[in-house]
Motif scaffolding. Structure first.
Motif, PDB file in Angstrom:
ATOM      1  N   ASN A  37       0.829  -1.203   0.000  1.00  0.00           N
ATOM      2  CA  ASN A  37       0.000   0.000   0.000  1.00  0.00           C
ATOM      3  C   ASN A  37       0.859   1.245   0.000  1.00  0.00           C
ATOM      4  O   ASN A  37       2.051   1.206   0.312  1.00  0.00           O
ATOM      5  CB  ASN A  37      -0.901   0.015   1.238  1.00  0.00           C
ATOM      6  CG  ASN A  37      -1.877  -1.139   1.266  1.00  0.00           C
ATOM      7  OD1 ASN A  37      -2.211  -1.716   0.233  1.00  0.00           O
ATOM      8  ND2 ASN A  37      -2.335  -1.477   2.463  1.00  0.00           N
ATOM      9  N   LEU A  38       0.252   2.357  -0.336  1.00  0.00           N
ATOM     10  CA  LEU A  38       0.927   3.638  -0.159  1.00  0.00           C
ATOM     11  C   LEU A  38       1.040   3.938   1.328  1.00  0.00           C
ATOM     12  O   LEU A  38       0.153   3.602   2.113  1.00  0.00           O
ATOM     13  CB  LEU A  38       0.146   4.767  -0.834  1.00  0.00           C
ATOM     14  CG  LEU A  38       0.165   4.835  -2.362  1.00  0.00           C
ATOM     15  CD1 LEU A  38      -0.663   6.024  -2.823  1.00  0.00           C
ATOM     16  CD2 LEU A  38       1.577   4.935  -2.900  1.00  0.00           C
ATOM     17  N   ARG A  39       2.135   4.576   1.700  1.00  0.00           N
ATOM     18  CA  ARG A  39       2.272   5.092   3.062  1.00  0.00           C
ATOM     19  C   ARG A  39       2.022   6.597   2.982  1.00  0.00           C
ATOM     20  O   ARG A  39       2.663   7.303   2.212  1.00  0.00           O
ATOM     21  CB  ARG A  39       3.665   4.807   3.624  1.00  0.00           C
ATOM     22  CG  ARG A  39       3.886   5.423   5.011  1.00  0.00           C
ATOM     23  CD  ARG A  39       5.137   4.866   5.663  1.00  0.00           C
ATOM     24  NE  ARG A  39       6.250   4.834   4.736  1.00  0.00           N
ATOM     25  CZ  ARG A  39       7.069   3.780   4.585  1.00  0.00           C
ATOM     26  NH1 ARG A  39       6.886   2.686   5.302  1.00  0.00           N
ATOM     27  NH2 ARG A  39       8.060   3.820   3.726  1.00  0.00           N
ATOM     28  N   TYR A  40       1.059   7.056   3.776  1.00  0.00           N
ATOM     29  CA  TYR A  40       0.669   8.471   3.757  1.00  0.00           C
ATOM     30  C   TYR A  40       1.307   9.201   4.937  1.00  0.00           C
ATOM     31  O   TYR A  40       1.213   8.738   6.074  1.00  0.00           O
ATOM     32  CB  TYR A  40      -0.853   8.604   3.858  1.00  0.00           C
ATOM     33  CG  TYR A  40      -1.594   7.895   2.755  1.00  0.00           C
ATOM     34  CD1 TYR A  40      -1.917   8.544   1.578  1.00  0.00           C
ATOM     35  CD2 TYR A  40      -1.979   6.552   2.901  1.00  0.00           C
ATOM     36  CE1 TYR A  40      -2.602   7.886   0.563  1.00  0.00           C
ATOM     37  CE2 TYR A  40      -2.653   5.894   1.896  1.00  0.00           C
ATOM     38  CZ  TYR A  40      -2.964   6.555   0.724  1.00  0.00           C
ATOM     39  OH  TYR A  40      -3.625   5.905  -0.282  1.00  0.00           O
ATOM     40  N   THR A  41       1.925  10.322   4.648  1.00  0.00           N
ATOM     41  CA  THR A  41       2.458  11.192   5.697  1.00  0.00           C
ATOM     42  C   THR A  41       1.634  12.477   5.707  1.00  0.00           C
ATOM     43  O   THR A  41       1.500  13.148   4.682  1.00  0.00           O
ATOM     44  CB  THR A  41       3.935  11.541   5.446  1.00  0.00           C
ATOM     45  OG1 THR A  41       4.704  10.337   5.406  1.00  0.00           O
ATOM     46  CG2 THR A  41       4.473  12.448   6.559  1.00  0.00           C
ATOM     47  N   ILE A  42       1.061  12.779   6.859  1.00  0.00           N
ATOM     48  CA  ILE A  42       0.223  13.973   7.001  1.00  0.00           C
ATOM     49  C   ILE A  42       1.117  15.162   7.340  1.00  0.00           C
ATOM     50  O   ILE A  42       1.846  15.147   8.327  1.00  0.00           O
ATOM     51  CB  ILE A  42      -0.828  13.797   8.113  1.00  0.00           C
ATOM     52  CG1 ILE A  42      -1.508  12.425   8.014  1.00  0.00           C
ATOM     53  CG2 ILE A  42      -1.841  14.932   8.059  1.00  0.00           C
ATOM     54  CD1 ILE A  42      -2.254  12.178   6.740  1.00  0.00           C
ATOM     55  N   HIS A  43       1.061  16.200   6.517  1.00  0.00           N
ATOM     56  CA  HIS A  43       1.881  17.389   6.748  1.00  0.00           C
ATOM     57  C   HIS A  43       1.125  18.419   7.592  1.00  0.00           C
ATOM     58  O   HIS A  43      -0.113  18.411   7.631  1.00  0.00           O
ATOM     59  CB  HIS A  43       2.282  18.023   5.421  1.00  0.00           C
ATOM     60  CG  HIS A  43       3.146  17.140   4.582  1.00  0.00           C
ATOM     61  ND1 HIS A  43       4.309  16.587   5.053  1.00  0.00           N
ATOM     62  CD2 HIS A  43       3.017  16.699   3.308  1.00  0.00           C
ATOM     63  CE1 HIS A  43       4.870  15.856   4.115  1.00  0.00           C
ATOM     64  NE2 HIS A  43       4.095  15.888   3.038  1.00  0.00           N
ATOM     65  N   PRO A  44       1.860  19.320   8.263  1.00  0.00           N
ATOM     66  CA  PRO A  44       1.188  20.392   9.014  1.00  0.00           C
ATOM     67  C   PRO A  44       0.266  21.180   8.082  1.00  0.00           C
ATOM     68  O   PRO A  44       0.652  21.532   6.968  1.00  0.00           O
ATOM     69  CB  PRO A  44       2.354  21.247   9.518  1.00  0.00           C
ATOM     70  CG  PRO A  44       3.518  20.303   9.574  1.00  0.00           C
ATOM     71  CD  PRO A  44       3.328  19.373   8.414  1.00  0.00           C
ATOM     72  N   ILE A  45      -0.933  21.446   8.531  1.00  0.00           N
ATOM     73  CA  ILE A  45      -1.918  22.125   7.691  1.00  0.00           C
ATOM     74  C   ILE A  45      -1.427  23.502   7.257  1.00  0.00           C
ATOM     75  O   ILE A  45      -1.801  24.012   6.197  1.00  0.00           O
ATOM     76  CB  ILE A  45      -3.279  22.235   8.435  1.00  0.00           C
ATOM     77  CG1 ILE A  45      -4.378  22.732   7.485  1.00  0.00           C
ATOM     78  CG2 ILE A  45      -3.158  23.138   9.646  1.00  0.00           C
ATOM     79  CD1 ILE A  45      -4.711  21.780   6.369  1.00  0.00           C
ATOM     80  N   GLN A  46      -0.553  24.111   8.068  1.00  0.00           N
ATOM     81  CA  GLN A  46      -0.049  25.436   7.713  1.00  0.00           C
ATOM     82  C   GLN A  46       0.694  25.400   6.374  1.00  0.00           C
ATOM     83  O   GLN A  46       0.668  26.377   5.622  1.00  0.00           O
ATOM     84  CB  GLN A  46       0.872  25.968   8.818  1.00  0.00           C
ATOM     85  CG  GLN A  46       1.238  27.442   8.679  1.00  0.00           C
ATOM     86  CD  GLN A  46       0.033  28.352   8.841  1.00  0.00           C
ATOM     87  OE1 GLN A  46      -0.916  28.005   9.531  1.00  0.00           O
ATOM     88  NE2 GLN A  46       0.058  29.500   8.184  1.00  0.00           N
ATOM     89  N   ASN A  47       1.348  24.282   6.058  1.00  0.00           N
ATOM     90  CA  ASN A  47       2.034  24.161   4.772  1.00  0.00           C
ATOM     91  C   ASN A  47       1.051  24.313   3.619  1.00  0.00           C
ATOM     92  O   ASN A  47       1.315  25.017   2.637  1.00  0.00           O
ATOM     93  CB  ASN A  47       2.729  22.801   4.665  1.00  0.00           C
ATOM     94  CG  ASN A  47       3.866  22.627   5.649  1.00  0.00           C
ATOM     95  OD1 ASN A  47       4.123  23.503   6.474  1.00  0.00           O
ATOM     96  ND2 ASN A  47       4.538  21.491   5.581  1.00  0.00           N
ATOM     97  N   ALA A  48      -0.083  23.633   3.742  1.00  0.00           N
ATOM     98  CA  ALA A  48      -1.097  23.691   2.694  1.00  0.00           C
ATOM     99  C   ALA A  48      -1.712  25.084   2.596  1.00  0.00           C
ATOM    100  O   ALA A  48      -2.000  25.570   1.493  1.00  0.00           O
ATOM    101  CB  ALA A  48      -2.185  22.656   2.957  1.00  0.00           C
ATOM    102  N   VAL A  49      -1.921  25.732   3.737  1.00  0.00           N
ATOM    103  CA  VAL A  49      -2.493  27.081   3.740  1.00  0.00           C
ATOM    104  C   VAL A  49      -1.564  28.055   3.024  1.00  0.00           C
ATOM    105  O   VAL A  49      -1.994  28.858   2.187  1.00  0.00           O
ATOM    106  CB  VAL A  49      -2.756  27.553   5.187  1.00  0.00           C
ATOM    107  CG1 VAL A  49      -3.148  29.023   5.213  1.00  0.00           C
ATOM    108  CG2 VAL A  49      -3.841  26.703   5.833  1.00  0.00           C
ATOM    109  N   GLU A  50      -0.277  27.976   3.335  1.00  0.00           N
ATOM    110  CA  GLU A  50       0.693  28.881   2.703  1.00  0.00           C
ATOM    111  C   GLU A  50       0.796  28.620   1.205  1.00  0.00           C
ATOM    112  O   GLU A  50       0.880  29.553   0.401  1.00  0.00           O
ATOM    113  CB  GLU A  50       2.051  28.716   3.382  1.00  0.00           C
ATOM    114  CG  GLU A  50       2.069  29.249   4.815  1.00  0.00           C
ATOM    115  CD  GLU A  50       3.366  28.936   5.546  1.00  0.00           C
ATOM    116  OE1 GLU A  50       4.253  28.301   4.932  1.00  0.00           O
ATOM    117  OE2 GLU A  50       3.483  29.315   6.721  1.00  0.00           O
ATOM    118  N   LEU A  51       0.781  27.345   0.801  1.00  0.00           N
ATOM    119  CA  LEU A  51       0.834  27.012  -0.617  1.00  0.00           C
ATOM    120  C   LEU A  51      -0.400  27.534  -1.337  1.00  0.00           C
ATOM    121  O   LEU A  51      -0.310  28.064  -2.462  1.00  0.00           O
ATOM    122  CB  LEU A  51       0.946  25.492  -0.787  1.00  0.00           C
ATOM    123  CG  LEU A  51       0.976  24.961  -2.226  1.00  0.00           C
ATOM    124  CD1 LEU A  51       2.165  25.540  -2.985  1.00  0.00           C
ATOM    125  CD2 LEU A  51       1.029  23.439  -2.221  1.00  0.00           C
TER     126      LEU A  51
END
Length: 221
Positions: free
Chosen positions: A174-188
């Motif tokens: 399976n894929l291994r999922y790593t959850i990133h800090p939401i702030q990264n997504a907000v800034e992007l």
């Protein structure tokens, strides 16, 4: 001069969802509506959500909203006034900003399931497409598509695991999922909004220059 509102620290704003939400096998449009209503209740937002608010926030067709709300009422998830029914029980949490990143309802549901399944120390989990699909009522292809959406949005990253079968051969797991800090997504997301705005402004400048050049050419003739 462009002005942008103050951006709060997204890491500090989360709302709870009961773990039992996954036992009902809600399809992803229904799940996303219920999650949004929990968010509104937790934040104490005035008045109840309008159909227009739900369609705009969750990228749903307006014709879907009424049947979804009826289903949630019938199953006892919300009251007729669209207030989520909650009890003291175990829960996981979602960041408020998940509703402000222009994600589709399938991506929201997948992201929620990954947060539910993640190891709280490593921020990782390895559910299969099939497991995710069964949880949110989606096909493997739909899951695959929206996992890519989450990756593109900076919310997660993936890498392929390797398993050894009974014969000793290695094969892809399976894929291994790593959850990133939401702030990264907000800034992007904000960076892309600025880039799109800059591109739109430049496009208008080009149109004006071309129009002015056409006028001069017409006058010269």
């Amino acid at each position: 001069m462009l002005c942008f509102p103050y951006q709060r620290d997204a890491r500090s704003f989360r709302f709870p969802l009961p773990n039992r939400i996954w036992t009902h096998h809600l399809r992803y449009p229904t799940f996303s509506v219920l999650a949004y209503l929990h968010y509104r209740r937790h934040r104490g937002l005035p008045s109840k959500a309008t159909p227009e608010e739900l369609t705009d926030t969750l990228n749903l067709k307006s014709s879907m909203i009424s049947p979804i709300l009826e289903e949630l009422v019938q199953q006892g998830h919300i009251t007729p006034d669209m207030i989520p029914v909650s009890t003291d029980e175990k829960f996981f949490s979602l960041p408020d900003e998940v509703f402000h990143l222009n994600l589709g309802c399938a991506a929201i549901a997948i992201y929620a399931f990954l947060l539910y399944r993640e190891n709280r120390k490593t921020y990782r989990c390895t559910p299969s497409y099939k497991t995710i699909g069964q949880a949110i009522g989606a096909s493997n292809n739909t899951v695959r598509k929206h996992v890519l959406e989450l990756e593109a949005g900076g919310l997660i990253s993936t890498d392929r695991t390797v398993v050894i079968d009974a014969s000793g051969r290695k094969r892809n797991g399976n894929l291994r999922y790593t959850i990133h800090p939401i702030q990264n997504a907000v800034e992007l997301h904000h960076q892309r909004q600025l880039a799109a705005l800059d591109a739109a402004v430049e496009q208008q400048r080009v149109k004006k220059r071309l129009a002015a050049s056409a006028r001069k050419g017409g006058t010269a003739q």
